[in-house]
Design an enzyme around this catalytic site. Structure first.
Site, mmCIF file in Angstrom:
data_model
loop_
_atom_site.group_PDB
_atom_site.id
_atom_site.type_symbol
_atom_site.label_atom_id
_atom_site.label_comp_id
_atom_site.label_asym_id
_atom_site.label_seq_id
_atom_site.Cartn_x
_atom_site.Cartn_y
_atom_site.Cartn_z
ATOM 1 N N HIS A 219 0.728 -1.137 -0.092
ATOM 2 C CA HIS A 219 0.107 0.052 -0.008
ATOM 3 C C HIS A 219 0.812 1.370 0.112
ATOM 4 C CE1 HIS A 219 -3.458 2.420 0.565
ATOM 5 N NE2 HIS A 219 -4.027 2.069 1.720
ATOM 6 N N HIS A 258 -2.300 -2.581 -10.017
ATOM 7 C CA HIS A 258 -3.201 -1.786 -9.082
ATOM 8 C C HIS A 258 -4.494 -2.905 -8.732
ATOM 9 C CE1 HIS A 258 -5.867 1.071 -7.169
ATOM 10 N NE2 HIS A 258 -4.876 1.711 -6.873
ATOM 11 N N ASP A 309 2.462 5.589 -6.661
ATOM 12 C CA ASP A 309 3.761 5.631 -5.813
ATOM 13 C C ASP A 309 5.138 5.595 -6.697
ATOM 14 O OD1 ASP A 309 2.627 5.368 -3.381
ATOM 15 O OD2 ASP A 309 1.977 3.421 -3.932
HETATM 16 N N1 COA Z 1 5.314 -6.370 -10.117
HETATM 17 C C1 COA Z 1 5.200 -7.881 -10.699
HETATM 18 N N2 COA Z 1 3.985 -8.606 -10.836
HETATM 19 C C2 COA Z 1 3.076 -7.899 -10.432
HETATM 20 C C3 COA Z 1 3.089 -6.835 -9.999
HETATM 21 C C4 COA Z 1 4.122 -6.043 -9.693
HETATM 22 N N3 COA Z 1 4.047 -4.951 -9.060
HETATM 23 N N4 COA Z 1 1.699 -6.521 -9.447
HETATM 24 C C5 COA Z 1 1.013 -7.528 -9.807
HETATM 25 N N5 COA Z 1 1.762 -8.403 -10.359
HETATM 26 C C6 COA Z 1 1.390 -9.620 -11.070
HETATM 27 C C7 COA Z 1 0.982 -10.749 -9.689
HETATM 28 O O1 COA Z 1 2.045 -11.198 -9.347
HETATM 29 C C8 COA Z 1 -0.155 -11.627 -10.271
HETATM 30 O O2 COA Z 1 0.234 -12.467 -11.108
HETATM 31 P P1 COA Z 1 0.358 -14.062 -11.134
HETATM 32 O O3 COA Z 1 -1.521 -14.150 -11.357
HETATM 33 O O4 COA Z 1 0.987 -14.725 -11.852
HETATM 34 O O5 COA Z 1 0.156 -14.393 -9.543
HETATM 35 C C9 COA Z 1 -0.744 -10.825 -11.361
HETATM 36 O O6 COA Z 1 0.041 -9.511 -11.562
HETATM 37 C C10 COA Z 1 -2.306 -9.989 -10.874
HETATM 38 O O7 COA Z 1 -1.839 -9.171 -9.659
HETATM 39 P P2 COA Z 1 -2.807 -9.648 -8.361
HETATM 40 O O8 COA Z 1 -1.617 -10.397 -7.173
HETATM 41 O O9 COA Z 1 -3.887 -10.119 -8.654
HETATM 42 O O10 COA Z 1 -2.887 -8.146 -7.660
HETATM 43 P P3 COA Z 1 -3.769 -7.567 -6.681
HETATM 44 O O11 COA Z 1 -4.697 -6.900 -6.816
HETATM 45 O O12 COA Z 1 -3.929 -8.568 -5.639
HETATM 46 O O13 COA Z 1 -2.560 -6.577 -5.902
HETATM 47 C C11 COA Z 1 -1.243 -4.812 -5.827
HETATM 48 C C12 COA Z 1 -2.516 -5.325 -6.326
HETATM 49 C C13 COA Z 1 -1.194 -3.314 -5.985
HETATM 50 C C14 COA Z 1 -1.047 -5.078 -4.206
HETATM 51 C C15 COA Z 1 -0.016 -5.451 -6.707
HETATM 52 O O14 COA Z 1 -0.046 -5.010 -7.981
HETATM 53 C C16 COA Z 1 1.307 -4.983 -6.170
HETATM 54 O O15 COA Z 1 1.713 -5.763 -5.148
HETATM 55 N N6 COA Z 1 2.083 -4.037 -6.492
HETATM 56 C C17 COA Z 1 3.323 -3.677 -6.137
HETATM 57 C C18 COA Z 1 3.155 -2.661 -4.782
HETATM 58 C C19 COA Z 1 2.438 -1.440 -5.004
HETATM 59 O O16 COA Z 1 3.083 -0.817 -5.949
HETATM 60 N N7 COA Z 1 1.496 -1.062 -4.233
HETATM 61 C C20 COA Z 1 0.986 0.089 -4.278
HETATM 62 C C21 COA Z 1 -0.458 0.228 -4.829
HETATM 63 S S1 COA Z 1 -1.229 1.654 -5.348
#
Ligand code: COA
Length: 373
Positions: A219, A258, A309
């Site tokens: 987050h 996201h 971010d």
């Molecule tokens: N880097 C690499 N892979 C990513 C990724 C990232 N930043 N964000 C998502 N993915 C991948 C996931 O590993 C997943 O792959 P899989 O299906 O093979 O497991 C796929 O994309 C779908 O993502 P998912 O885990 O369903 O996303 P979520 O909705 O549960 O989580 C976030 C959303 C934002 C938590 C996630 O994108 C993330 O961890 N981002 C990095 C942290 C970040 O920037 N947070 C700030 C958010 S505003």
């Protein structure tokens, strides 16, 4: 056909809000009907906070009165200064803010008179003071005077941090970033704050809940984690190799992806322009070019776009802000969204208490202590 990932309350409508709408047709964000593009371009952060908390755009008299009011709420009580002095120099500034807000809740508790509106304004006005009082006390033994003549929260923060009036471009850039960070519907920290409010707890408890939830790297902590990622590379080509390797090892790339947006994060487009502008002003495009290359690789390899971010990291660095203050800046801004949601929750409250699907053992007979393995 690939099955959709379960859990995390994804796609669950967990309640109603009139404060903001996020991600319609995969993009777009508006606060009380006003688009984030217009707000970031035309408004001041104080104007945006007023809109979120009080429910309407202030007219010019209301805005100048509001700014004056916030200006008058920056001083910290002596008891809070003492507590900030006791916190270790190596504490994370998020711990400092969480503690500072909690301590203020004990020193100036919520009552019928000292209500959620007054507390929202007090916290918006004084959170930069808390952070930088603690920062300067431990960095150089100074008991900082937390009242500055700058009339914006962004300018006040930069002036307290650097000890001189801010560069107008930095002040404007930080102000825009505060607008972008102010509100985002049922994100994790806001939802957590609403859960706390729904038990009829006080507003300080809801805000400290928000701070604790925001801190994690998935987050709000992502802006600091994105900076660490960008800092690991000295050039765009090094970044390209590094990111490809990280993706091969299935590592998360901080500042990308996201839960709600599927096409792009509209806030990222705005902060990216600020990052570019600040690079040009400084005549130093290194971080910007590394960031852009990471963005290209993420799109090419994963079809993932930067979230707010990612470019916030380089923008803040170019304003001379230490990385450990990045997530606390998010807090200073998001206080407006959290309290707006607390007010909304209270107006039509029912305790938030969902069910869980039980996946544990079947009922079993009681085992006395000598029967257990
Ligand atoms: N880097 C690499 N892979 C990513 C990724 C990232 N930043 N964000 C998502 N993915 C991948 C996931 O590993 C997943 O792959 P899989 O299906 O093979 O497991 C796929 O994309 C779908 O993502 P998912 O885990 O369903 O996303 P979520 O909705 O549960 O989580 C976030 C959303 C934002 C938590 C996630 O994108 C993330 O961890 N981002 C990095 C942290 C970040 O920037 N947070 C700030 C958010 S505003």
């Amino acid at each position: 056909m690939a099955t959709k990932k379960q859990g995390g309350l994804a796609d669950v409508i967990a309640g109603q809000t009139a404060i903001s709408t996020v991600g319609k047709q995969g993009k777009g964000l508006s606060y009380r009907g006003y688009s984030i593009d217009d707000l970031a371009r035309e408004a001041a952060f104080e104007e945006t906070a007023f809109l979120l908390i009080y429910g309407k755009l202030p007219n010019s008299t209301e805005l100048s009165q509001y700014k004056k009011k916030l200006h008058g709420l920056r001083k910290l009580p002596a008891g809070l200064q003492l507590i900030l002095e006791q916190l270790p120099a190596n504490a994370h500034p998020m711990d400092v803010l969480r503690t500072g807000v909690s301590a203020l809740g004990a020193l100036e508790p919520e009552t019928d008179e000292h209500n959620h509106y007054l507390i929202a304004d007090r916290l918006l006005a004084s959170s930069a003071s808390m952070l930088l009082y603690w920062n300067h006390f431990h960095a150089s033994g100074i008991r900082l005077d937390t009242e500055t003549d700058n009339d914006s929260i962004a300018g006040h923060f930069l002036q307290l941090l650097h000890g001189h009036p801010p560069d107008p471009l930095h002040e404007k850039g930080l102000d825009a970033s505060l607008i972008l960070y102010a509100e985002h519907e049922f994100n994790a920290s806001t939802f957590a704050a609403r859960v706390t409010a729904s038990t009829l707890s006080d507003v300080y408890s809801a805000v400290t809940t928000g701070i604790g939830t925001l801190r994690g790297n998935l987050h709000g902590g992502a802006n600091e984690a994105a900076m660490a990622l960008i800092d690991a590379f000295t050039s765009p080509s090094e970044a390209e190799i590094g990111i490809l390797q990280m993706l091969q090892h299935k590592k998360l790339i901080m500042g990308f992806g996201h839960r709600v947006y599927s096409v792009r994060d509209p806030r990222s487009d705005i902060i990216k322009i600020w990052s570019k502008k600040l690079s040009e002003e400084k005549n130093d495009s290194r971080l910007y070019l590394i960031s852009e290359r990471i963005e290209q690789i993420m799109m090419q390899e994963k079809k993932l776009f930067p979230n707010l971010d990612f470019y916030s990291a380089s923008a803040y660095r170019l304003m001379g802000i230490p990385t450990s203050l990045f997530t606390p800046i998010f807090v200073i801004s998001r206080i407006s969204g959290w309290v707006a949601h607390v007010i909304e929750q209270r107006a039509n409250n029912r305790i938030i208490r969902p069910n869980a699907e039980y996946v544990g053992p079947e009922p079993s007979p009681w085992l006395s202590i000598d029967q257990r393995s």
